[in-house]
Design a protein around this motif. Structure first.
Motif, mmCIF file in Angstrom:
data_model
loop_
_atom_site.group_PDB
_atom_site.id
_atom_site.type_symbol
_atom_site.label_atom_id
_atom_site.label_comp_id
_atom_site.label_asym_id
_atom_site.label_seq_id
_atom_site.Cartn_x
_atom_site.Cartn_y
_atom_site.Cartn_z
ATOM 1 N N THR A 82 -42.577 -33.878 40.203
ATOM 2 C CA THR A 82 -42.612 -32.607 40.937
ATOM 3 C C THR A 82 -43.190 -32.708 42.339
ATOM 4 N N GLY A 83 -43.959 -33.745 42.618
ATOM 5 C CA GLY A 83 -44.684 -33.797 43.874
ATOM 6 C C GLY A 83 -45.912 -32.921 43.878
ATOM 7 N N GLU A 84 -46.304 -32.427 42.716
ATOM 8 C CA GLU A 84 -47.422 -31.494 42.596
ATOM 9 C C GLU A 84 -48.489 -32.055 41.656
ATOM 10 N N VAL A 85 -49.741 -31.781 41.961
ATOM 11 C CA VAL A 85 -50.840 -32.182 41.089
ATOM 12 C C VAL A 85 -50.941 -31.173 39.948
ATOM 13 N N PRO A 86 -50.835 -31.627 38.705
ATOM 14 C CA PRO A 86 -50.881 -30.695 37.581
ATOM 15 C C PRO A 86 -52.303 -30.226 37.284
ATOM 16 N N THR A 87 -52.389 -29.135 36.562
ATOM 17 C CA THR A 87 -53.679 -28.679 36.064
ATOM 18 C C THR A 87 -54.044 -29.468 34.812
ATOM 19 N N ALA A 88 -55.296 -29.353 34.403
ATOM 20 C CA ALA A 88 -55.731 -30.023 33.177
ATOM 21 C C ALA A 88 -54.943 -29.498 31.981
ATOM 22 N N GLU A 89 -54.654 -28.218 31.964
ATOM 23 C CA GLU A 89 -53.900 -27.642 30.850
ATOM 24 C C GLU A 89 -52.470 -28.160 30.823
ATOM 25 N N GLU A 123 -36.366 -26.043 38.843
ATOM 26 C CA GLU A 123 -36.570 -25.173 40.006
ATOM 27 C C GLU A 123 -36.524 -25.954 41.317
ATOM 28 N N LEU A 124 -36.968 -27.200 41.295
ATOM 29 C CA LEU A 124 -37.059 -27.995 42.516
ATOM 30 C C LEU A 124 -35.734 -28.633 42.916
ATOM 31 N N ILE A 125 -34.846 -28.839 41.959
ATOM 32 C CA ILE A 125 -33.623 -29.608 42.218
ATOM 33 C C ILE A 125 -32.715 -28.971 43.269
ATOM 34 N N PRO A 126 -32.392 -27.678 43.197
ATOM 35 C CA PRO A 126 -31.450 -27.128 44.185
ATOM 36 C C PRO A 126 -31.903 -27.312 45.630
ATOM 37 N N ALA A 127 -33.171 -27.102 45.905
ATOM 38 C CA ALA A 127 -33.663 -27.247 47.276
ATOM 39 C C ALA A 127 -33.548 -28.693 47.746
ATOM 40 N N LYS A 128 -33.838 -29.643 46.849
ATOM 41 C CA LYS A 128 -33.737 -31.058 47.225
ATOM 42 C C LYS A 128 -32.283 -31.452 47.448
ATOM 43 N N GLN A 129 -31.393 -30.957 46.601
ATOM 44 C CA GLN A 129 -29.969 -31.237 46.798
ATOM 45 C C GLN A 129 -29.493 -30.708 48.145
ATOM 46 N N ALA A 130 -29.915 -29.497 48.479
ATOM 47 C CA ALA A 130 -29.509 -28.891 49.750
ATOM 48 C C ALA A 130 -30.092 -29.654 50.934
ATOM 49 N N ARG A 165 -30.292 -38.834 38.625
ATOM 50 C CA ARG A 165 -29.232 -38.053 37.977
ATOM 51 C C ARG A 165 -29.210 -36.621 38.501
ATOM 52 N N ALA A 166 -30.380 -36.065 38.797
ATOM 53 C CA ALA A 166 -30.428 -34.699 39.333
ATOM 54 C C ALA A 166 -29.752 -34.625 40.700
ATOM 55 N N LEU A 167 -29.907 -35.676 41.500
ATOM 56 C CA LEU A 167 -29.299 -35.717 42.831
ATOM 57 C C LEU A 167 -27.903 -36.325 42.805
#
Length: 461
Positions: free
Chosen positions: A119-126, A33-40, A435-437
């Protein structure tokens, strides 16, 4: 289980992985989900500023290891000379506070830093629990890799063994297979991700097997328990089974994971990966760089130096005067004080600080820690007076060996293997994003001394 099997058979391991798959695909999906925005974002930025000059290069930098030359992108971490490392913008204290912990624990779980770097995001414990479960389910070491480790003579350095094991794992690389099948390069990141997860899952198994073969009876201390986190499983396989050592491993494996993209292990992985070598071959290159005495071997150099200090002075409780004299003798002999200084940092390494805080809490009366604390008081002033060190403050290597020794992991040649297991997290997260970029093959321009002289002469005219 991080063993050669999860439960008793490979078939059951596969069943376990399928059972988890509906839950644990979320991290890969989130990256997608994050890749397209970063590529753009990068395309827009490059189109607007592709001819903008961001720095200059001096002759001294060209001969001096390319220090401070801005020449590559690493999205996952950034090193500031004053603040230290930031993981996706988070300092070490911030990451320690924010990332999920094991039940009853206080140190961050490395699975959480993997999520954060990707992701640049803090994950939840789950979410972290799901990563732990996936790594446990994918931890089976291929038989040919296990057999190769068992065949190694005990004279082979543990880092050489780990590098060879990682290289051999590429025999079932999803990335290499996808490339050979002609998969669109826009999709190759997915296979780099899959290889990276497999490598992270298997790496502690290989590392523990090497340790047990070299220093013990050749049998893992335990098989992987799907209910334990990555660090606790690694500790069990090594043969350690205390809550404090589990916590040390969580801290150690988190703070050593990344230090932006220009250090030897990170850049080696990035460079080899740019040739579209698979993650196994790429990270094996990083491990070989990490094995150098100017990189990952530094922590054992610190312990050797402290041991020499103790042997010469005759005690772990020297006076400040004795310590100062030993330091000056070291410097006057043309040697460095290991564990002090850094190529980028200009203050105490935050990774040193958090290890010191761990020691103050768990082992304040340890003789080696007390000596390390005494060095912390005295060394910076001596190095400042010496006048040849840009940064007189301690780095991460000044402390890590002290903690490991306290818990009876005393085999210094093995310490860099622990560093390598941790560094895989950062190197592989960067590789997935590279590789994503769709970053191209790296190919900087080199010069000879004669051609460089001609360039300089031309500028002077």
């Amino acid at each position: 289980m991080f063993g050669l099997t999860v439960r008793s058979t490979a078939a059951l391991r596969q069943a376990n992985f399928r059972a988890f798959s509906s839950q644990i695909s979320s991290l890969k999906e989130r990256v997608a989900e994050l890749i397209p925005a970063k590529q753009a974002e990068i395309k827009e930025f490059r189109d607007a500023h592709k001819n903008t000059v961001v720095g200059s290069v001096t002759v001294d930098q060209i001969y001096g290891g390319m220090r401070d030359i801005r020449g590559l992108i690493c999205e996952t971490s950034l090193l500031d000379a004053q603040e230290g490392i930031r993981f996706r913008g988070m300092s070490i204290p911030e990451a320690q506070a924010a990332l999920p912990k094991a039940p009853g624990g206080e140190e961050p779980l490395p699975e959480g830093i993997w999520w954060l770097l990707l992701t640049g995001e803090v994950p939840t414990a789950e979410q972290v629990k799901q990563v732990s479960a996936e790594w446990a389910a994918r931890s089976t070491l291929p038989k040919h890799v296990s057999d190769m480790i068992d065949s190694m003579p005990k004279t082979v350095h543990p880092m050489s063994q780990l590098s060879a094991a990682v290289t051999l794992m590429n025999s079932d690389s999803s990335f290499a297979d996808a490339y050979n099948r002609g998969v669109n390069k826009r999709e190759l990141w997915k296979y780099a991700y899959d290889d990276s997860v497999d490598l992270l899952a298997r790496l502690p198994v290989a590392a523990a097997k090497i340790y047990r073969n070299l220093y013990h009876d050749g049998k893992l201390g335990a098989e992987v328990d799907a209910n334990l986190d990555w660090s606790a499983n690694f500790a069990r396989m090594l043969g350690f089974n205390t809550p404090e050592f589990d916590e040390l491993m969580r801290l150690y494996l988190t703070i050593h994971c990344a230090h932006e993209g220009g250090n030897v292990s990170a850049h080696s992985t990035h460079l080899v990966g740019s040739a579209l070598s698979d993650p196994y071959l790429s990270f094996a290159a990083g491990l070989n760089g990490l094995a150098g005495p100017l990189h990952g071997l530094a922590n054992q150099e610190v312990l050797r130096w402290i041991t020499a200090l103790k042997d010469e002075i005759g005690t772990y409780e020297p006076t400040d005067e004795q310590l100062t004299e030993f330091l000056w003798n070291t410097l006057k002999g043309g040697r460095v004080v290991p564990g002090y200084g850094h190529a980028v940092l200009r203050k105490t390494d935050p990774r040193y600080t958090c290890q010191r805080e761990f020691a103050l809490k768990h082992l304040p009366d340890d003789p080696l820690f007390k000596l390390t604390s005494q060095l912390y008081r005295i060394v910076p002033d001596v190095l400042t007076q010496h006048g040849k060190t840009k940064n007189p403050w301690p780095n991460v290597d000044a402390h890590s060996g002290v903690l490991l020794t306290h818990y009876n992991l005393t085999e210094m040649n093995y310490y860099t293997v622990l560093f390598g297991v941790s560094r895989a997290i950062g190197c592989l997260a960067d590789l997935v994003w590279s590789r994503a970029l769709m970053f191209p093959l790296e190919r900087p321009k080199s010069e000879t001394t004669e051609s460089l002289k001609a360039i300089v002469a031309g500028k002077a005219e």
